[in-house]
Motif scaffolding. Sequence first.
Motif, short mmCIF file in Angstrom:
data_model
loop_
_atom_site.label_atom_id
_atom_site.label_comp_id
_atom_site.label_asym_id
_atom_site.label_seq_id
_atom_site.Cartn_x
_atom_site.Cartn_y
_atom_site.Cartn_z
N HIS A 1 1.90 -7.46 -17.44
CA HIS A 1 1.75 -6.20 -16.69
C HIS A 1 2.92 -5.95 -15.72
O HIS A 1 3.42 -4.82 -15.66
N PHE A 2 3.31 -6.98 -14.98
CA PHE A 2 4.35 -6.74 -13.98
C PHE A 2 5.75 -6.74 -14.57
O PHE A 2 6.60 -5.94 -14.16
N ALA A 3 6.02 -7.61 -15.54
CA ALA A 3 7.38 -7.73 -16.09
C ALA A 3 7.93 -6.42 -16.66
O ALA A 3 9.10 -6.09 -16.41
N PRO A 4 7.16 -5.64 -17.43
CA PRO A 4 7.73 -4.40 -17.99
C PRO A 4 8.15 -3.37 -16.95
O PRO A 4 9.03 -2.55 -17.21
N CYS A 5 7.53 -3.39 -15.75
CA CYS A 5 7.85 -2.39 -14.73
C CYS A 5 8.44 -3.03 -13.48
O CYS A 5 8.47 -2.38 -12.42
N ALA A 6 8.90 -4.27 -13.58
CA ALA A 6 9.38 -4.99 -12.39
C ALA A 6 10.58 -4.30 -11.76
O ALA A 6 10.66 -4.14 -10.53
N ILE A 7 11.54 -3.88 -12.59
CA ILE A 7 12.77 -3.32 -12.05
C ILE A 7 12.50 -1.97 -11.39
O ILE A 7 13.15 -1.61 -10.40
N ARG A 8 11.52 -1.22 -11.91
CA ARG A 8 11.19 0.07 -11.30
C ARG A 8 10.50 -0.12 -9.95
O ARG A 8 10.76 0.60 -8.98
N ILE A 9 9.60 -1.11 -9.87
CA ILE A 9 8.93 -1.40 -8.60
C ILE A 9 9.94 -1.89 -7.58
O ILE A 9 9.86 -1.55 -6.39
N GLU B 1 0.83 -1.22 0.00
CA GLU B 1 0.00 0.00 0.00
C GLU B 1 0.86 1.26 0.00
O GLU B 1 0.44 2.30 -0.50
N GLY B 2 2.06 1.16 0.54
CA GLY B 2 2.93 2.33 0.60
C GLY B 2 3.73 2.58 -0.67
O GLY B 2 4.49 3.55 -0.73
N LEU B 3 3.58 1.73 -1.68
CA LEU B 3 4.34 1.88 -2.93
C LEU B 3 3.55 2.67 -3.95
O LEU B 3 2.32 2.57 -4.04
N ASP B 4 4.27 3.44 -4.74
CA ASP B 4 3.66 4.17 -5.86
C ASP B 4 3.66 3.25 -7.08
O ASP B 4 4.70 3.02 -7.70
N LEU B 5 2.50 2.73 -7.43
CA LEU B 5 2.38 1.74 -8.51
C LEU B 5 1.85 2.37 -9.80
O LEU B 5 1.11 1.73 -10.56
N THR B 6 2.24 3.60 -10.07
CA THR B 6 1.78 4.27 -11.29
C THR B 6 2.24 3.53 -12.53
O THR B 6 1.49 3.39 -13.50
#
Length: 541
Positions: free
Chosen positions: A118-126, A44-49
């Motif tokens: 959905h998750f793989a393209p932004c995994a490293i940023r998350i 919940e504390g992460l910015d998942l934009t």
Amino acid sequence: MQNLNILQTKYSLSEVAYQLKLPIDLGIIIPENDRVRLLSQFVEGLDLTDLYSTYSRYRENQASPRQMLKILLYAYLEGIYTSRGIEKACHKNVDFMYLLEGKPVPDHTTIARFRSIHFAPCAIRIFALTTEFLKTAGEISGREIFIDGTKIEANANRYTFIWKNAVTKNMAKRFEKIASFFHECEVCYGLRPVWRGKIKLKHLKKLRKRLYAIKKEEGVEFVHGAGKRKTQLQRHIEQLEEHLAKIKEYTYRIHQCGERNSCSKTDPDATFMRMKEDHMQNGQLKPGYNLQVGVDSGYITWLTVSWHPNDTKTLKPFLRQMETELSFHYETIVADAGYESEENYSYLEDHGQRAMIKPVNYEISRTRKFRNDISRRENMSYNHDGDYYTCRAGKRLYAVRTRARQERGSDYIRRSTIYRCCECRDCPFKKDCIKGRNWKLSEDQRFKELEVSRKFERQRQKSLANITSEEGTMLRMNRSIQAEGAFAVMKEDRGFRRFLCRGSENVLAESVLMAISQNIAQLHRKIQNGKTGTHLYPLKH
């Protein structure tokens, strides 16, 4: 026994009346200090934009991207990695129901698509956001990072491999056949598609175009099947089509390998490597990935997935990506002997980072056999003023030339000096000093030579002084506990020994899910044991 009809699709019709009583709020039956609550608050504390931007739309009556991430992370935390296993857990496990917050259970295809699309393209940023979150909370020091690597087998067939050298040899043999085929076509049709130079793919296409033009001019009909005789033109065109197909296949295979020596047909991003865990017990190379992790205070703060079989070439890409994504800069890099090279030392010097890398010869240099080996440069005295070495026999090795050599697969140029002794002919220590065989030169024609890189020797001595200090000893001990301990938890405790997805991007996403879930478990242990804010294990004197 009652005569009940159980042969029906709806089992509840023959069921004894029983009312299952559950609290309206599932959170009531979950302990207050359960780690599923910590995971929910952490996400919940992460910015998942970035994650939400991968969706064009999503329905409100289905699990949101944030909830999908929660159940996926908790599944990896519980050692459930398959999409069907996660779906089953969502139906039966109260913790997963708590994370879904009353939303319908997603099926296994939805879970698999979320992980790969959905998750793989932004995994490293998350992952970078989770590391920044831990840094802000004071859980990681941001000063020392312990780097280590392990090889994990890919989800690929172990027997459908592509060897770049074999493909290159087969292509050369195929072009030899094509050369004789061109000569035959020249005799039969008077065609010369190649006048000068080597045969290329464009020449094959040019010859095919001309042969089909002859077919059209002469009105030749192609025949197929048993009992029908093919014309010479048809046989030549079929041979040409076969040559074209093979050359295209070889070119594609070489392109798939790229800089690598091998790759897998079922997962082209996987490279064949030698695994320590040889479950086949035959020493066979297996398709896999080299997972590199950086650990700080027990948390995995960064990771990369590489195709390099050894760790030496992975350090620079690891540090570059970490410096790009994270806002803070690590001052001390602690690694084992597999990362030692002049290129890596120079990179750390240029970026103002302190190297604590164990030299490759650190362990063997402490043995009696090493100290008594007169052939080694370390056991010869060096004169700085005269720039020469003195061997056991008192003879001198002078600098005769310099050598500049570019490292394989890199743009770094290593410069070294060659020292040579010209008085070895009648030396009584020659047999022990000059080792190995040279079939081109007799023993009387051979002279002792040393190749020395002054820059590398200076860097190695500096790193050796760092790791042998009291602080260095403590950091090396922590590297063994924290970095290797992270792999022990991943492989032994949680049973993650083989990737489920294919492709480097999906494999990286799996690794990130594993790392984030492992960090949450580590944070939970520290909170419950009252050890938050601790970074290093002290030395026991």
